[in-house]
Write a protein that holds these residues in place. Structure first.
Motif, PDB file in Angstrom:
ATOM      1  N   HIS A 149       0.829  -1.215   0.000  1.00  0.00           N
ATOM      2  CA  HIS A 149       0.000   0.000   0.000  1.00  0.00           C
ATOM      3  C   HIS A 149       0.860   1.261   0.000  1.00  0.00           C
ATOM      4  CE1 HIS A 149      -3.150  -2.861   0.960  1.00  0.00           C
ATOM      5  NE2 HIS A 149      -2.497  -3.232   2.065  1.00  0.00           N
ATOM      6  N   MET A 150       1.839   1.274  -0.881  1.00  0.00           N
ATOM      7  CA  MET A 150       2.787   2.382  -0.945  1.00  0.00           C
ATOM      8  C   MET A 150       2.484   3.277  -2.136  1.00  0.00           C
ATOM      9  SD  MET A 150       6.313   0.300  -0.123  1.00  0.00           S
ATOM     10  CE  MET A 150       7.317   1.734  -0.436  1.00  0.00           C
ATOM     11  N   THR A 151       2.624   4.575  -1.926  1.00  0.00           N
ATOM     12  CA  THR A 151       2.524   5.530  -3.022  1.00  0.00           C
ATOM     13  C   THR A 151       3.854   5.564  -3.769  1.00  0.00           C
ATOM     14  OG1 THR A 151       3.319   7.407  -1.726  1.00  0.00           O
ATOM     15  CG2 THR A 151       0.944   6.923  -1.635  1.00  0.00           C
ATOM     16  N   ASP A 152       3.857   6.182  -4.945  1.00  0.00           N
ATOM     17  CA  ASP A 152       5.095   6.317  -5.711  1.00  0.00           C
ATOM     18  C   ASP A 152       6.142   7.108  -4.935  1.00  0.00           C
ATOM     19  OD1 ASP A 152       4.110   4.858  -7.807  1.00  0.00           O
ATOM     20  OD2 ASP A 152       3.530   6.606  -9.006  1.00  0.00           O
ATOM     21  N   VAL A 153       5.699   8.128  -4.217  1.00  0.00           N
ATOM     22  CA  VAL A 153       6.633   8.935  -3.433  1.00  0.00           C
ATOM     23  C   VAL A 153       7.263   8.098  -2.333  1.00  0.00           C
ATOM     24  CG1 VAL A 153       6.853  10.917  -1.890  1.00  0.00           C
ATOM     25  CG2 VAL A 153       5.461  11.098  -3.960  1.00  0.00           C
ATOM     26  N   GLN A 154       6.474   7.279  -1.649  1.00  0.00           N
ATOM     27  CA  GLN A 154       7.010   6.422  -0.595  1.00  0.00           C
ATOM     28  C   GLN A 154       7.972   5.393  -1.175  1.00  0.00           C
ATOM     29  OE1 GLN A 154       3.192   5.094   0.896  1.00  0.00           O
ATOM     30  NE2 GLN A 154       3.402   6.312   2.771  1.00  0.00           N
ATOM     31  N   TRP A 155       7.617   4.837  -2.323  1.00  0.00           N
ATOM     32  CA  TRP A 155       8.525   3.884  -2.961  1.00  0.00           C
ATOM     33  C   TRP A 155       9.868   4.546  -3.292  1.00  0.00           C
ATOM     34  CZ3 TRP A 155       8.526  -1.263  -3.906  1.00  0.00           C
ATOM     35  CH2 TRP A 155       9.499  -1.738  -4.780  1.00  0.00           C
ATOM     36  N   SER A 156       9.816   5.711  -3.874  1.00  0.00           N
ATOM     37  CA  SER A 156      11.044   6.417  -4.246  1.00  0.00           C
ATOM     38  C   SER A 156      11.860   6.794  -3.018  1.00  0.00           C
ATOM     39  CB  SER A 156      10.695   7.679  -5.038  1.00  0.00           C
ATOM     40  OG  SER A 156      10.068   7.339  -6.253  1.00  0.00           O
ATOM     41  N   ALA A 157      11.182   7.120  -1.917  1.00  0.00           N
ATOM     42  CA  ALA A 157      11.903   7.426  -0.676  1.00  0.00           C
ATOM     43  C   ALA A 157      12.670   6.208  -0.183  1.00  0.00           C
ATOM     44  CB  ALA A 157      10.925   7.907   0.393  1.00  0.00           C
ATOM     45  N   GLY A 158      12.064   5.023  -0.311  1.00  0.00           N
ATOM     46  CA  GLY A 158      12.755   3.807   0.091  1.00  0.00           C
ATOM     47  C   GLY A 158      13.971   3.530  -0.766  1.00  0.00           C
TER      48      GLY A 158
END
Length: 542
Positions: free
Chosen positions: A108-117
């Motif tokens: 349940h991750m947004t693109d922004v959260q994915w990129s932060a990871g």
């Protein structure tokens, strides 16, 4: 005029410091030269006298022992670090492949959260490169490198336990934190075992593992992600991460029995082989022992920070990575050929395999002819030609050939950069470790600011898991099919890399002139005393 004079004095001081450190190291050595030491302490004969088990051997016996030592390192160390780096790059790309299989959606991750990871991986990666490399230069590689591999595998195996973005980010940070010392570490280890004529080709072999991971990583990922979904009620991406983590742990444990330490303390070498391993490296460096002096880790890092070579090679490494900004978007570029997804995926492997062959060929030629400048710059010219072919016509054959040229040139250039920097700075080992790490950190800085891929094409198991923070703004869909804006970025990267090569060459020539001048003055004084000319102890490789 005053600035020029100060720079000239600085260059001369740097050379004098090297000469002084070398002389101090010679004074500490426990051997007798029977009068020859006073004449020329840097001659091959004088260097040989430092090693009691070797000094009475015939040239034929020395050559036989030299080949035996090199063969043992070729058989034991080289394949293992190549395979370890291959696994390392598969692990680095695993979340990109897992994303395609539904990982981002399941967490349940947004693109922004994915990129932060993704970015946090490189934050951890940068934090440990310098301290980790310095610690490796002081302690035993056959213990530290396996532990490093096991350390990055544990959070990889734990990643399937994550249930949200926070868990994903923590695990990726820990993976990067553990991986940081690995690449600089194997570069340092290789440079401490191979002489300058052998180094470019040997480094090309393990550097090629990065390219080979792009050739074989896709089929490996597909074989798991397309077949194991639902087994034990686990999605395929969880199986993929678990299997990769388990393989890494197994390889990390096994590597302990294959890896050496340093030339003076590797347990699976005989005493004669140990002395020959040291003699090879010291002779190649003109009599300079990489562990000369009593430098602390901090002093080694300080020496690296003060050396202009450090920042010249850091700039070269940075621009080479800019020239490789295509990696994340290669599937998108090939997708514009109008082929199916499967064909698009298969078209990637020949490009990377040609890059691997080019890396090996250029590395061999560099060692054979003992030359770095043209072996680094000419492949980059080939890359520039390749980019021009990619962006100038819609002919698929021409564009595909251009892509191959681009990959061949930048892959070769990256190998030459690492082997050149470790040859230019042969000692002390702590300084060399810091130089490698700093260059790699500067390469990683732009990647730490990963943002969302804006091409809207699937990555299709591409091994390259990162792109520069600015790359997505160049690979835009409205630029299809030629991506001319992105082509401009690649041209800048390759062109700036060539300028960096020329800057390194300029400094090498400048320092060699100082060495030649000093050597001429000393030889003139020796002739006046009736002594033979002194051997040229060291010249910076060009």
């Amino acid at each position: 005029m005053m600035v020029h004079s100060l720079q000239k004095d600085t260059d001369k001081a740097e050379v004098e410091m090297r000469e002084y450190a070398h002389t101090a190291d010679q004074d500490k050595a426990d051997f007798a030269l029977e009068g020859r030491r006073e004449d020329d302490e840097n001659s091959p004969e004088a260097i040989l006298e430092r090693y009691p088990l070797l000094r009475d051997m015939t040239p034929a016996e020395l050559d036989k022992l030299n080949r035996r030592v090199r063969r043992r390192i070729d058989i034991w160390m080289l394949p293992m670090i190549t395979f370890m780096l291959f696994i390392n790059y598969l692990d680095r790309s695993n979340v990109t492949n897992a994303r395609i299989a539904g990982m981002q959606k399941d967490l349940h991750m947004t693109d922004v959260q994915w990129s932060a990871g993704i970015s946090l991986f490189y934050v951890g990666y940068m934090l440990t490169q310098l301290p980790g490399s310095l610690l490796l230069s002081k302690y035993k590689p056959r213990i530290i490198l396996p532990l490093t591999m096991i350390a990055w595998s544990i959070p990889t195996i734990c990643l399937p336990l994550a249930t949200n973005a926070a868990g994903f980010m923590v695990c990726r940070f820990l993976v990067g934190f553990a991986e940081g010392p690995f690449y600089p570490g194997i570069a340092l280890l290789t440079s401490s075992w191979y002489v300058k004529e052998e180094l470019p080709f040997r480094m090309a072999i393990w550097q090629g593992a990065i390219t080979l991971s792009a050739v074989f990583g896709g089929p490996f990922a597909a074989s798991i992600l397309e077949t194991m979904g639902g087994i034990a009620n686990l999605p395929s991406w969880k199986w993929f991460l678990l299997i990769e983590g388990a393989i890494s742990i197994f390889v990390g444990v096994a590597s302990y029995w294959f890896l050496p330490n340093w030339t003076n303390n590797t347990p699976w070498l005989t005493l004669e082989e140990t002395e020959m391993a040291q003699y090879r490296i010291v002779k190649s460096a003109g009599g300079i022992d990489e562990m000369q002096g009593d430098y602390t880790l901090f002093q080694g890092a300080k020496l690296a920070a003060k050396d202009p070579f450090t920042w010249l090679f850091a700039a070269l490494h940075f621009f080479l990575i800019v020239g490789q900004a295509y990696k994340e978007f290669l599937p998108s570029i090939l997708h514009t050929f109008g082929e199916s997804k499967l064909t698009t995926y298969l078209l990637q492997s020949p490009c990377y395999f040609l890059g691997y062959l080019a890396t090996l060929g250029v590395g061999w030629s560099s060692g054979r002819f003992k030359e770095f400048t043209y072996h680094t710059a000419v492949p980059l010219v080939l890359s520039i030609v390749g980019v021009a072919m990619m962006i100038s016509t819609e002919n698929i054959g021409v564009r595909y050939t251009g892509i191959c040229f681009l990959i061949m040139g930048t892959a070769s250039g990256l190998n030459m950069q690492v082997s050149w920097e470790t040859t230019v700075i042969p000692s002390p080992r702590h300084k060399k470790a810091a130089v490698i790490a700093i260059a790699n950190i500067c390469k990683s800085i732009p990647v730490a600011f990963q943002i969302v891929d804006r091409t809207d094409h699937p990555s299709m198991y591409t091994v390259s898991s990162t792109s520069h923070w600015f790359s997505p703004y160049f690979f835009l869909r409205n630029q299809e099919p030629l991506y001319r804006l992105a082509g401009g970025l690649l041209l800048v990267g390759c062109g700036a890399s060539i300028l960096s090569v020329l800057a390194v060459r300029w400094r090498v020539n400048r320092l060699n002139k100082v060495l030649d001048s000093q050597n001429d003055v000393e030889n003139e004084q020796r002739r006046e005393r009736g002594q033979a000319d002194k051997s040229q102890a060291w010249r910076f490789p060009i």
